[in-house]
Write a protein that holds these residues in place. Structure first.
Motif, short mmCIF file in Angstrom:
data_model
loop_
_atom_site.label_atom_id
_atom_site.label_comp_id
_atom_site.label_asym_id
_atom_site.label_seq_id
_atom_site.Cartn_x
_atom_site.Cartn_y
_atom_site.Cartn_z
N LYS A 37 0.85 -1.19 0.00
CA LYS A 37 0.00 0.00 0.00
C LYS A 37 0.89 1.25 0.00
O LYS A 37 1.86 1.31 0.74
CB LYS A 37 -0.92 0.01 1.21
N VAL A 38 0.52 2.21 -0.84
CA VAL A 38 1.34 3.41 -1.00
C VAL A 38 0.45 4.64 -0.85
O VAL A 38 -0.64 4.70 -1.43
CB VAL A 38 2.01 3.44 -2.40
N LEU A 39 0.92 5.63 -0.07
CA LEU A 39 0.29 6.95 -0.05
C LEU A 39 1.14 7.87 -0.92
O LEU A 39 2.26 8.22 -0.56
CB LEU A 39 0.21 7.50 1.38
N LEU A 40 0.63 8.21 -2.09
CA LEU A 40 1.33 9.08 -3.03
C LEU A 40 0.85 10.51 -2.80
O LEU A 40 -0.34 10.80 -2.93
CB LEU A 40 1.04 8.64 -4.47
N VAL A 41 1.78 11.38 -2.46
CA VAL A 41 1.45 12.78 -2.19
C VAL A 41 2.05 13.64 -3.29
O VAL A 41 3.26 13.59 -3.55
CB VAL A 41 1.99 13.24 -0.81
N THR A 42 1.22 14.42 -3.94
CA THR A 42 1.68 15.34 -4.97
C THR A 42 0.88 16.63 -4.84
O THR A 42 0.10 16.79 -3.91
CB THR A 42 1.55 14.71 -6.37
N ASP A 43 1.10 17.59 -5.76
CA ASP A 43 0.31 18.81 -5.67
C ASP A 43 -0.44 19.06 -6.97
O ASP A 43 -0.30 18.32 -7.95
CB ASP A 43 1.17 20.02 -5.25
N THR A 44 -1.24 20.10 -6.98
CA THR A 44 -2.13 20.36 -8.10
C THR A 44 -1.38 20.76 -9.37
O THR A 44 -1.94 20.66 -10.47
CB THR A 44 -3.13 21.46 -7.73
N ASN A 45 -0.14 21.21 -9.24
CA ASN A 45 0.67 21.52 -10.43
C ASN A 45 1.32 20.28 -11.02
O ASN A 45 1.38 20.10 -12.24
CB ASN A 45 1.76 22.55 -10.09
N VAL A 46 1.80 19.41 -10.16
CA VAL A 46 2.56 18.24 -10.61
C VAL A 46 1.64 17.11 -11.07
O VAL A 46 1.98 16.35 -11.98
CB VAL A 46 3.51 17.75 -9.50
N TRP A 47 0.46 17.01 -10.47
CA TRP A 47 -0.45 15.90 -10.79
C TRP A 47 -0.69 15.74 -12.29
O TRP A 47 -0.50 14.65 -12.83
CB TRP A 47 -1.77 16.06 -10.04
N PRO A 48 -1.10 16.79 -13.03
CA PRO A 48 -1.38 16.58 -14.44
C PRO A 48 -0.13 16.29 -15.28
O PRO A 48 -0.23 15.72 -16.38
CB PRO A 48 -2.05 17.88 -14.89
N VAL A 70 -2.38 17.96 -2.92
CA VAL A 70 -2.50 19.14 -2.06
C VAL A 70 -2.34 20.39 -2.91
O VAL A 70 -1.78 20.35 -4.01
CB VAL A 70 -1.43 19.12 -0.94
N PRO A 71 -2.83 21.53 -2.45
CA PRO A 71 -2.65 22.78 -3.20
C PRO A 71 -1.17 23.10 -3.37
O PRO A 71 -0.37 22.90 -2.45
CB PRO A 71 -3.35 23.83 -2.34
N ALA A 72 -0.81 23.59 -4.53
CA ALA A 72 0.59 23.96 -4.77
C ALA A 72 0.94 25.22 -3.99
O ALA A 72 0.10 26.11 -3.81
CB ALA A 72 0.82 24.18 -6.26
N GLY A 73 2.18 25.29 -3.50
CA GLY A 73 2.65 26.51 -2.85
C GLY A 73 2.98 26.35 -1.38
O GLY A 73 2.54 25.41 -0.72
N GLU A 74 3.79 27.27 -0.88
CA GLU A 74 4.32 27.21 0.48
C GLU A 74 3.24 27.22 1.55
O GLU A 74 3.43 26.66 2.65
CB GLU A 74 5.27 28.40 0.71
N THR A 75 2.09 27.82 1.25
CA THR A 75 1.03 27.89 2.26
C THR A 75 0.44 26.52 2.57
O THR A 75 -0.35 26.38 3.52
CB THR A 75 -0.10 28.83 1.79
N THR A 76 0.82 25.50 1.79
CA THR A 76 0.32 24.14 2.03
C THR A 76 1.04 23.45 3.19
O THR A 76 0.54 22.47 3.74
CB THR A 76 0.46 23.31 0.73
N LYS A 77 2.20 23.95 3.57
CA LYS A 77 2.98 23.31 4.63
C LYS A 77 2.41 23.66 6.00
O LYS A 77 2.96 24.48 6.73
CB LYS A 77 4.45 23.72 4.54
N THR A 78 1.27 23.01 6.34
CA THR A 78 0.59 23.30 7.59
C THR A 78 0.21 22.01 8.30
O THR A 78 0.12 20.94 7.69
CB THR A 78 -0.69 24.11 7.34
N LEU A 79 -0.07 22.13 9.58
CA LEU A 79 -0.57 20.99 10.34
C LEU A 79 -1.94 20.55 9.84
O LEU A 79 -2.28 19.36 9.92
CB LEU A 79 -0.65 21.35 11.82
#
Length: 359
Positions: A37-48, A70-79
Motif C-alpha cells: 500500500k502506497v500513499l502518493l502525495v503530490t500537488d495540483t501543479n505536478v499531478w497533471p 495538495v494545493p501547490a505553494g508554500e502555504t500548504t505546509k501546515t498541520l
C-alpha cells in the motif's frame, strides 16, 4: 543512471539520478522491501504532468495506491494539511511497512516527509523531487517540516528517506521562475563548499538557463554529492551542517515578513545570500570582489538580490531572533568566508546586522 549514496549507518540510502526514471520506479523501489500500500502525495501543479503517470506505473507493478493532491505553494505546509494526509493513511489502513511517496517540489517533500516521520511513529519515505531546488537540496538530508505562523519549518524532524529518485527530465516542464529559484541553492553550494564549482557556474550559467540536459544532470549530481558529504558529517545539524543555512537566516525572515508564497524559497535565499555576503564583507570574511561575484552570479540567474522595498527591518530582526538557528537569544549566521568556504557565527553583534538591514 548514476547512483550516489548517503552513508548514515542503518539510515543510509541511495540517490538515483537520470532521465526517464519515473518509468523505472518499480525496479528502483524493489530493493527497499516496502509494503504494497502506497500513499502518493503530490500537488495540483505536478499531478497533471507526472502524477497520473507515477500512479499508473505503481498500480501496474501491483502496488495499491492512494493519491492525495495538495494545493501547490508554500502555504500548504501546515498541520491542517498534515492532518488531511493522516486521515488518508488511516482510511486506507496503511501499516508501518507502507511508504509515503512525495512527488513534487520542496513543499510536497517537506509535508509528506513530516507525515511519514510521525504517522505510526515513522513509516518508509520515498522522495521523487520534480523541481531543481528539491533535486539539489531539500530531497536529500532528511529535514522535514511544516510551517507555523511565527516561523518557517518550526514544526518538524530529521527523518531520512529510504531512497531519492531524481528524474532530471522533469526539469524540462519547470517554469522559468522555479528553475531560477532552484539555481539559488545551486549557487549556494559553490559559495559554501567549492570555489571551482562556483567558477564553473559562472561559465555555464547560460546553458543551465537554457535547460541543457547534460549540464543540469551534472549540477544535480555535484550538489547531491556536496549535500551528502555535509549530512554524513553532521546529520542533525549539531555543527558542520549549519553551513547549509547560508542565506537562510535573512531569507527566512524575508519569507516570514512577506507572507509565505510571496517569494519562492530560492528567491528569498538569493536575497539572503547577497545581503549576508555584504555582512561577511563588512566583517572582513569576504573581499569586496568576492561579494561582487556572488551578487553578479545571482543577478545573471535572474534572481532578486535586494530586500523588499516595503521591508520592516525591525520585524525582520525579531524574526531572526525567533529563527530555530538562534540560540540563547543570540543571532546565528552561516557566512561565506571566501568563495568556497563558510563560517558559522553565533552571537553576532546586532549592530552589524542592522547595518545591512539599513536600520
Amino acid at each position: 543512471m548514476r547512483t550516489l549514496g548517503v552513508v548514515l549507518g542503518n539510515r543510509s540510502y541511495p540517490i538515483h539520478i537520470g532521465s526517464n526514471l519515473l518509468k523505472k520506479l518499480p525496479e528502483l523501489l524493489a530493493p527497499l522491501t516496502l509494503g504494497q500500500k502506497v500513499l502518493l502525495v503530490t500537488d495540483t501543479n505536478v499531478w497533471p504532468l507526472y502524477g497520473q503517470q507515477v500512479e499508473t506505473v505503481l498500480l501496474e507493478a501491483g502496488y495499491r495506491v492512494t493519491t492525495e493532491r495538495v494545493p501547490a505553494g508554500e502555504t500548504t505546509k501546515t498541520l491542517q494539511q498534515a492532518e488531511r494526509l493522516y486521515d488518508a493513511a488511516l482510511g486506507q489502513m496503511l501499516d508501518r511497512t507502507c511508504p509515503v511517496v512525495a512527488l513534487g517540489g520542496g513543499v510536497v517533500g517537506d509535508l509528506a516527509g513530516f507525515v511519514a516521520s510521525t504517522y505510526m511513529r515513522g513509516v518508509p519515505f520515498i522522495q521523487i523531487p520534480t523541481t531543481l531546488l528539491a533535486q539539489v537540496d531539500s530531497s536529500v538530508g532528511g529535514k522535514v517540516a511544516v510551517n507555523h505562523p511565527r516561523g518557517k519549518n518550526m514544526i518538524g524532524s530529521f527523518y531520512q528517506p529510504k531512497g531519492v529518485i531524481i528524474d532530471v527530465h522533469t526539469l524540462q516542464t519547470l517554469n522559468d521562475r522555479e528553475l531560477r529559484a532552484g539555481l539559488a541553492e545551486v549557487i549556494k553550494c559553490g559559495i559554501i563548499w567549492d570555489a571551482a564549482f562556483f567558477a564553473w557556474l559562472e561559465e555555464h550559467l547560460t546553458g543551465l538557463l537554457q535547460r541543457n540536459p547534460e549540464l543540469l544532470a551534472r549540477v544535480v549530481e555535484i550538489c547531491c554529492q556536496i549535500k551528502a558529504a555535509v549530512v554524513e558529517q553532521d546529520e542533525t545539524e549539531q555543527g558542520r551542517r549549519a553551513i547549509l543555512n547560508c542565506g537562510h537566516t535573512i531569507g527566512h525572515a524575508v519569507e516570514h515578513q512577506s507572507g509565505y508564497g510571496t517569494y519562492l524559497h530560492g528567491e528569498a535565499v538569493a536575497i539572503g545570500m547577497n545581503i549576508e555576503a555584504r555582512l561577511a564583507r563588512n566583517l572582513g570574511l569576504l573581499t569586496p570582489g568576492e561579494a561582487e561575484r556572488i551578487q553578479g552570479l545571482l543577478l545573471r540567474a535572474g534572481l532578486p538580490v535586494e530586500l523588499p522595498a516595503d521591508r520592516r527591518a525591525l520585524e525582520m530582526l525579531q524574526s531572526m531572533y525567533a529563527d530555530k538557528k538562534a540560540t540563547g537569544d543570540q543571532l546565528t549566521f552561516a557566512l561565506p568566508a571566501g568563495i568556497g568556504a563558510c563560517k558559522v557565527i553565533r552571537g553576532l553583534d546586532e549592530l552589524e546586522v542592522k547595518k545591512v538591514l539599513d536600520l
